[in-house]
Design an enzyme around this catalytic site. Structure first.
Site: not given
Length: 297
Positions: A48, A50, A53, A77, A165, A167, A170, A201, A204
């Site tokens: 998915a 954007h 990514h 996850q 960054r 996330d 993570q 961005l 979701r």
């Protein structure tokens, strides 16, 4: 070498980027790239895709000759009641975008290729930080994330792996895992890509209604408030940033916290230096996260 010649065929008719679905075919392609003297760079994703990514892919191309993008919606996850089945899957569009951005090949395995026995007895523990913030809201999420990242690093053996960054928790946990386990991969973290109005961005974001989309900028507004009040100390940062949420019916604040980027633990008013502000909120039925960096003097 930008496009290894694996033994498996492309899965999509139009894009020319090669798609591999097995661990063996990826390892064969990586061996061929290494033999040509290429640096290997991995961009792990759940698809998915954007512009955020694609910024990771662009950075990966600056760091090495062979860029592997993984697309795998990792069931480990997602907890009970989360959006595993709802998570968008847009492989054809993803391949077209990756082809345009020069990915060398895509690793898009089915679930039974990554977890052949179904049950996963060996997992990576995210430790204490993995139980905080997103980990508190989504128990087990970071254990599942680190487990699949460790598998992807083991499969592709990259010189560098690129993360976003946005996330931030993570990225911290991946860096911690690589350091703790002495893995031979450098982790590169790329700045968050935003809409013109400041919304980070996210895959979701497509779930947001028009009204929710307008309300979602509350997260970035709260972070901007945090940046503007950093000189007043942690307590004031938190109070002012929380105030940015006001009485929005469509937005429910989950957490707002200032952490030390070296430990990812909360800081107090005695802390001095660079800190990270984390925020998460439920916008309608969609969970969004964001963060920014501030300097506490």
């Amino acid at each position: 070498m930008n496009r290894p010649s694996p033994t498996t065929s492309t899965l999509a008719a139009d894009p020319t980027v090669t798609v591999l679905s097995t661990v063996a075919s990826v390892r064969e392609s990586v061996r061929a790239a290494r033999a040509s003297g290429d640096r290997i760079v991995l961009v792990p994703t759940m698809g998915a895709l954007h512009a955020g990514h694609l910024a990771l892919v662009d950075r990966a191309r600056e760091l090495g000759e062979t860029v592997i993008v993984s697309i795998f919606v990792n069931p480990l996850q997602f907890g009970a009641g989360e959006d595993l089945d709802r998570y968008p899957r847009t492989l054809d569009a993803d391949l077209e975008a990756l082809d345009a951005h020069g990915a060398s090949f895509v690793f898009a395995p089915p679930v039974d290729e990554m977890y052949p026995t179904g049950a996963v007895e060996t997992r990576v523990s995210a430790g204490h930080v993995g139980s905080l913030y997103e980990g508190a809201a989504r128990p087990g999420h970071f254990d599942g994330m680190l487990t699949v990242v460790a598998k992807l690093l083991g499969i592709t053996q990259p010189d560098v792996a690129v993360f976003g960054r946005k996330d931030a928790q993570q990225a911290f946990l991946v860096q911690q895992m690589v350091a703790d386990l002495n893995l031979a991969t450098t982790i590169e973290v790329v700045a968050t890509v935003r809409e013109l109005d400041g919304l980070a961005l996210s895959s979701r974001n497509r779930f947001l209604s028009d009204e929710e989309r307008l309300a979602a900028i509350t997260l970035s507004e709260a972070l901007r408030t945090a940046e503007n009040t950093a000189f007043e100390g942690v307590a004031e940062v938190l109070a002012e940033a929380a105030g940015a949420f006001g009485d929005h019916d469509a937005v429910k604040l989950d957490y707002l916290v200032v952490v030390d980027p070296a430990t990812f633990l909360p800081v107090d008013d005695d802390f001095r230096g660079t800190a990270t502000v984390l925020v998460a909120a439920l916008v309608g039925g969609t969970r969004l996260i964001d963060n920014t960096t501030i300097t506490l003097n």
